[in-house]
Design an enzyme around this catalytic site. Sequence first.
Site, PDB file in Angstrom:
ATOM      1  N   ASP A 266      15.734  62.603 -21.373  1.00 21.57           N
ATOM      2  CA  ASP A 266      14.640  62.294 -21.385  1.00 21.57           C
ATOM      3  C   ASP A 266      14.393  61.039 -20.364  1.00 21.57           C
ATOM      4  OD1 ASP A 266      11.842  62.371 -21.809  1.00 21.57           O
ATOM      5  OD2 ASP A 266      12.320  62.049 -23.505  1.00 21.57           O
TER       6      ASP A 266
ATOM      7  N   TRP B 294      11.238  56.094 -15.907  1.00 20.64           N
ATOM      8  CA  TRP B 294      11.879  55.381 -14.686  1.00 20.64           C
ATOM      9  C   TRP B 294      11.455  54.850 -13.402  1.00 20.64           C
ATOM     10  CZ3 TRP B 294      14.757  56.399 -10.607  1.00 20.64           C
ATOM     11  CH2 TRP B 294      15.956  54.846 -10.460  1.00 20.64           C
TER      12      TRP B 294
ATOM     13  N   HIS C 264      14.191  62.203 -11.273  1.00 22.24           N
ATOM     14  CA  HIS C 264      14.753  62.890 -11.338  1.00 22.24           C
ATOM     15  C   HIS C 264      16.180  63.869 -10.232  1.00 22.24           C
ATOM     16  CE1 HIS C 264      12.166  65.165 -13.649  1.00 22.24           C
ATOM     17  NE2 HIS C 264      10.959  65.382 -12.802  1.00 22.24           N
TER      18      HIS C 264
ATOM     19  N   GLU D 200       9.229  75.417 -22.235  1.00 17.63           N
ATOM     20  CA  GLU D 200       8.056  74.252 -21.953  1.00 17.63           C
ATOM     21  C   GLU D 200       6.986  74.113 -20.485  1.00 17.63           C
ATOM     22  OE1 GLU D 200       9.763  74.290 -24.395  1.00 17.63           O
ATOM     23  OE2 GLU D 200       9.047  75.640 -25.046  1.00 17.63           O
ATOM     24  N   ASN D 201       9.092  73.237 -19.338  1.00 16.56           N
ATOM     25  CA  ASN D 201       8.707  72.686 -18.394  1.00 16.56           C
ATOM     26  C   ASN D 201       8.112  72.779 -17.389  1.00 16.56           C
ATOM     27  OD1 ASN D 201      11.867  71.615 -18.480  1.00 16.56           O
ATOM     28  ND2 ASN D 201       9.813  70.429 -19.266  1.00 16.56           N
TER      29      ASN D 201
ATOM     30  N   ARG E   2      12.754  62.999 -31.368  1.00 17.71           N
ATOM     31  CA  ARG E   2      12.447  64.613 -31.477  1.00 17.71           C
ATOM     32  C   ARG E   2      13.091  65.493 -31.270  1.00 17.71           C
ATOM     33  NH1 ARG E   2       7.645  62.517 -28.596  1.00 17.71           N
ATOM     34  NH2 ARG E   2       7.865  62.913 -26.387  1.00 17.71           N
TER      35      ARG E   2
ATOM     36  N   GLU F  87      25.388  65.101 -35.940  1.00 19.68           N
ATOM     37  CA  GLU F  87      25.512  63.294 -35.677  1.00 19.68           C
ATOM     38  C   GLU F  87      24.194  62.846 -34.615  1.00 19.68           C
ATOM     39  OE1 GLU F  87      26.022  60.904 -37.659  1.00 19.68           O
ATOM     40  OE2 GLU F  87      26.997  62.487 -39.073  1.00 19.68           O
TER      41      GLU F  87
HETATM   42  C1  FPP Z   1      13.024  64.872 -18.892  1.00 17.35           C
HETATM   43  O1  FPP Z   1      12.394  63.839 -18.530  1.00 17.35           O
HETATM   44  C2  FPP Z   1      14.121  65.223 -18.019  1.00 17.35           C
HETATM   45  C3  FPP Z   1      13.622  66.640 -17.447  1.00 17.35           C
HETATM   46  C4  FPP Z   1      12.400  67.894 -17.489  1.00 17.35           C
HETATM   47  C5  FPP Z   1      14.730  67.243 -15.591  1.00 17.35           C
HETATM   48  C6  FPP Z   1      15.775  66.597 -16.148  1.00 17.35           C
HETATM   49  C7  FPP Z   1      16.927  66.604 -15.248  1.00 17.35           C
HETATM   50  C8  FPP Z   1      17.524  65.997 -14.952  1.00 17.35           C
HETATM   51  C9  FPP Z   1      17.906  64.577 -15.490  1.00 17.35           C
HETATM   52  C10 FPP Z   1      18.557  66.463 -13.881  1.00 17.35           C
HETATM   53  C11 FPP Z   1      18.912  67.815 -13.869  1.00 17.35           C
HETATM   54  C12 FPP Z   1      20.618  68.050 -13.060  1.00 17.35           C
HETATM   55  C13 FPP Z   1      21.106  69.186 -13.056  1.00 17.35           C
HETATM   56  C14 FPP Z   1      22.418  69.360 -12.183  1.00 17.35           C
HETATM   57  C15 FPP Z   1      20.220  70.820 -12.942  1.00 17.35           C
HETATM   58  P1  FPP Z   1      10.912  63.202 -17.907  1.00 17.35           P
HETATM   59  O2  FPP Z   1      10.596  64.315 -16.303  1.00 17.35           O
HETATM   60  O3  FPP Z   1      10.957  64.249 -18.916  1.00 17.35           O
HETATM   61  O4  FPP Z   1      10.840  61.935 -18.053  1.00 17.35           O
HETATM   62  P2  FPP Z   1       9.543  61.123 -18.591  1.00 17.35           P
HETATM   63  O5  FPP Z   1       9.193  61.587 -20.254  1.00 17.35           O
HETATM   64  O6  FPP Z   1       9.930  59.870 -18.661  1.00 17.35           O
HETATM   65  O7  FPP Z   1       8.191  62.145 -17.645  1.00 17.35           O
END
Ligand code: FPP
Length: 245
Positions: A24, A29, A41, A71-72, A195, A208
């Site tokens: 997350d 970031w 990402h 949910e994404n 969460r 854990e």
């Molecule tokens: C959550 O951060 C992250 C995601 C929904 C995407 C996670 C995906 C990657 C880290 C890369 C995946 C890599 C491969 C190889 C498939 P967020 O966008 O919800 O962050 P925020 O809470 O700060 O908005």
Amino acid sequence: MFFDYVKEERTMENIPKTVAIIMDGNGRWAKSRGLPRTAGHKKGADRVRDIALEAQRRGVEKLILYAFSTENWKRPEDEVSYLCKLPGMFFSRFIQELMDNDIRVTFAGEIERFPQNTRDVIEKAVRQTSHNKGMELCLAIDYGSRREMLLGMQKYADEVAEGERKNDLSEEEFSSYLFVPEDIDLLIRTSGEVRISNFLLWQIAYAEMIFTPIAWPDFDEAALDECLKEFAHRSRRFGGLVDEN
Ligand code: FPP
């Protein structure tokens, strides 16, 4: 002093077999650097490489990363479209390193809901690495734990209805109907949120948990090592008592 040494010896070997990470904080970031969310990402995908290699080096047997939740799909179209392209970008850069390190790629989730080219690159990586004997790197994509359990139980109910098996499911057998059948030893969530977000609800029964404030794009090898150290010092009793000798 002697006892500290013994304790250190013991804990050094206490590596979790199964580690799950809720990656997350990519968006925040990026925002804090004046960058688009997609830049977070992209950096996050680089971290997948770093953390997979470190986990393999440290002796983790299976690393499960929450890369895309059910949910994404609700996110803006351009972000969803970028997230669908990430596996392709990731494997074209890192598949050789995964091969060199004997890492086997798998996935958990309903991959069939992704665009064809996304499915193709993921299935190709799974095929290409299928004979590797090292750590399993499992990408949870279009994954939701409640859906995972529902789908598994629908399959089970069909089998019972068709007389293929009795209505006598044990806990172990329940697990076998899930995308991820293993129990999780260590669950990490980055970026300060506390969460579970529908991730591995059945499998984390005795996990854990570590919630770190570090955003996923900053979660490096040293941060993982800190979590492994913390895990090694936790006393896991699984509801029973532990031998303190
Ligand atoms: C959550 O951060 C992250 C995601 C929904 C995407 C996670 C995906 C990657 C880290 C890369 C995946 C890599 C491969 C190889 C498939 P967020 O966008 O919800 O962050 P925020 O809470 O700060 O908005």
